[in-house]
Design an enzyme around this catalytic site. Structure first.
Site, short mmCIF file in Angstrom:
data_model
loop_
_atom_site.label_atom_id
_atom_site.label_comp_id
_atom_site.label_asym_id
_atom_site.label_seq_id
_atom_site.Cartn_x
_atom_site.Cartn_y
_atom_site.Cartn_z
N ASP A 120 4.29 -0.01 8.66
CA ASP A 120 3.52 -1.24 8.83
C ASP A 120 3.68 -2.14 7.61
O ASP A 120 3.92 -1.68 6.49
CB ASP A 120 2.05 -0.96 9.10
CG ASP A 120 1.37 -0.16 8.00
OD1 ASP A 120 2.00 0.77 7.45
OD2 ASP A 120 0.21 -0.45 7.67
N ASP A 124 8.28 -3.52 0.49
CA ASP A 124 7.09 -2.71 0.79
C ASP A 124 6.96 -2.48 2.28
O ASP A 124 6.24 -3.19 2.95
CB ASP A 124 5.86 -3.43 0.25
CG ASP A 124 4.60 -2.61 0.27
OD1 ASP A 124 4.70 -1.39 0.50
OD2 ASP A 124 3.52 -3.17 0.07
N GLU A 128 -0.95 2.14 6.69
CA GLU A 128 -1.15 2.21 5.24
C GLU A 128 -1.72 0.91 4.71
O GLU A 128 -2.56 0.91 3.82
CB GLU A 128 0.16 2.54 4.53
CG GLU A 128 -0.02 2.99 3.08
CD GLU A 128 -0.07 1.83 2.06
OE1 GLU A 128 -0.45 2.07 0.90
OE2 GLU A 128 0.29 0.69 2.44
N HIS A 147 5.37 4.20 4.97
CA HIS A 147 4.72 3.49 6.07
C HIS A 147 5.63 2.43 6.66
O HIS A 147 6.37 1.75 5.94
CB HIS A 147 3.40 2.86 5.61
CG HIS A 147 3.53 1.87 4.48
ND1 HIS A 147 3.73 0.52 4.69
CD2 HIS A 147 3.47 2.03 3.13
CE1 HIS A 147 3.79 -0.11 3.52
NE2 HIS A 147 3.63 0.79 2.55
#
Length: 383
Positions: A75, A107, A141, A73
């Site tokens: 985002d 992340d 996500e 992801h």
């Protein structure tokens, strides 16, 4: 701070992605940058804009043979108070300790950069590789996750796409890169329970029915219940009450209802239907006037030792010299949607010690190692 010219291709791309403030569900052209790179080495690109979410599906290779997909992801979660950060959250710098700092470093923009660079190198080194290398990337996500990977998977299933193996770039490592990979996740089943009583005056309890008093024994029994034993891959199923609300705010009013929000993180030893039935039985036993709204976020999934886990483990060992530990701990990920295709799914990414925190950061050199691990896994499975 390391000068840009001194950065590896992986770190250059990671910094470029981090500098794009893609707070969910905004993509901020991260996917455009990834697709530009992948398209340049021959990937077939398929953007999928679904509602307000950007996604893309990309493939390289032929229909014959297995498919290895990289999933992730673009985002990120909000920064929180910017003034609490040592550096600007989207500056993407490498500090004096060699840490890559910025929202999304762990992340999971670092993983995305490693996936792209590893795949570029692989298709150039092995232009006639067997099967296909694929990418499934979303900008939804960290948010509701309704129009991201879940929706893309539904489209792929509808057209009979094959997906044998998937590496999700979630930050799986605990202390050192590759020390832990996630080979499964527990299911997540949430509920909003309403227990109805009768509002009244606290001085006249015989004219009221206090839902707090009525619900307390049932909630205590639910909290004490032993739901299952777990198994070799999963810990026992857990039950946690996260919110409890009742009362008008006045001190002399018996409330008319109580709302309890709770969640199960459940193993493969329990089923959704079984958990729901047991909750209903306990509530009925206490003769409550109740209703409940259930929300299933994802079923448990497990990738047992086999081709994918073996290849990932061997690549980690070859690059870092350490043995990895498969684990199913932690929260849910988009792997739960991909697993519904019958896909072997493993999560492998950077150290997760600072994810979602102020001053998110990872060891910059880990990303070049992660690129090599991804590359070696591609070689083992598709060369």
């Amino acid at each position: 701070m390391t000068a840009p010219a001194e950065l590896s291709p992986t770190l250059q791309l990671a910094c470029d992605l981090i500098r794009r403030p893609s707070v969910t569900p905004v993509d901020a052209d991260c996917q455009a940058q990834m697709m530009k790179r992948l398209g340049a080495v021959g990937f077939q690109l398929e953007p999928m804009r679904i509602e307000d979410v950007d996604n893309f599906w990309a493939t390289h290779g032929n229909q014959d043979g297995p498919v290895l997909c990289f999933a992730g992801h673009t985002d990120v979660v909000p920064t929180g108070p910017v003034q609490q950060w040592q550096h600007e959250p989207f500056e993407a710098l490498i500090d004096a300790d060699g840490m890559l700092c910025g929202r999304g470093a762990a992340d999971m923009k670092g993983s995305l950069a490693s996936m792209v660079v590893a795949s570029e190198r692989f298709v150039q080194d092995y232009p006639n590789h067997r099967g296909r290398v694929a990418f499934l990337i979303t900008s939804d996500e960290e948010g509701p996750a309704h129009h991201g990977t879940k929706a893309v998977v539904e489209r792929l299933i509808a057209r009979n796409e094959r997906l044998d193996w998937c590496i999700v770039g979630e930050p799986s490592s605990t202390t050192l890169l590759g020390d832990v990979v996630k080979n499964g996740r527990r299911g997540s089943l949430g509920a909003k329970l309403t227990v109805r009583g009768k509002q009244g005056h606290v001085a006249y309890p015989h004219l009221a029915r206090n839902p707090i008093h009525l619900a307390a024994p049932a909630l205590a029994e639910l909290a004490a219940e032993h739901w299952d034993e777990g198994n070799a891959f999963f810990p026992p199923t857990s039950f946690q009450i996260s919110n409890l609300n009742s009362g008008t705010g006045a001190t002399n009013v018996v409330p008319g209802d109580l709302i309890a929000v709770f969640n199960f993180r459940f193993s493969t030893e329990s089923t959704v239907e079984g958990l729901q039935a047991r909750v209903s039985a306990i509530l009925d036993k206490h003769e409550l006037d109740w209703s409940i709204d259930w929300a299933l976020s994802g079923l448990p999934f497990l990738t047992e030792p086999g081709e994918l886990l073996d290849a990932v483990s061997a690549s980690i060992k070859g690059v870092t010299g350490r043995d990895t530990q498969p684990s199913t701990s932690g929260g849910t990920s988009d792997g739960r949607f991909i697993a519904t295709m019958g896909t072997q799914v493993v999560e492998l990414g950077p150290v997760n010690a600072t994810i979602h925190q102020v001053d998110e950061r990872i060891l910059a050199s880990d990303l070049d190692l992660l690129t090599e691990i991804y590359y070696q896994t591609l070689v083992r499975l598709l060369a």
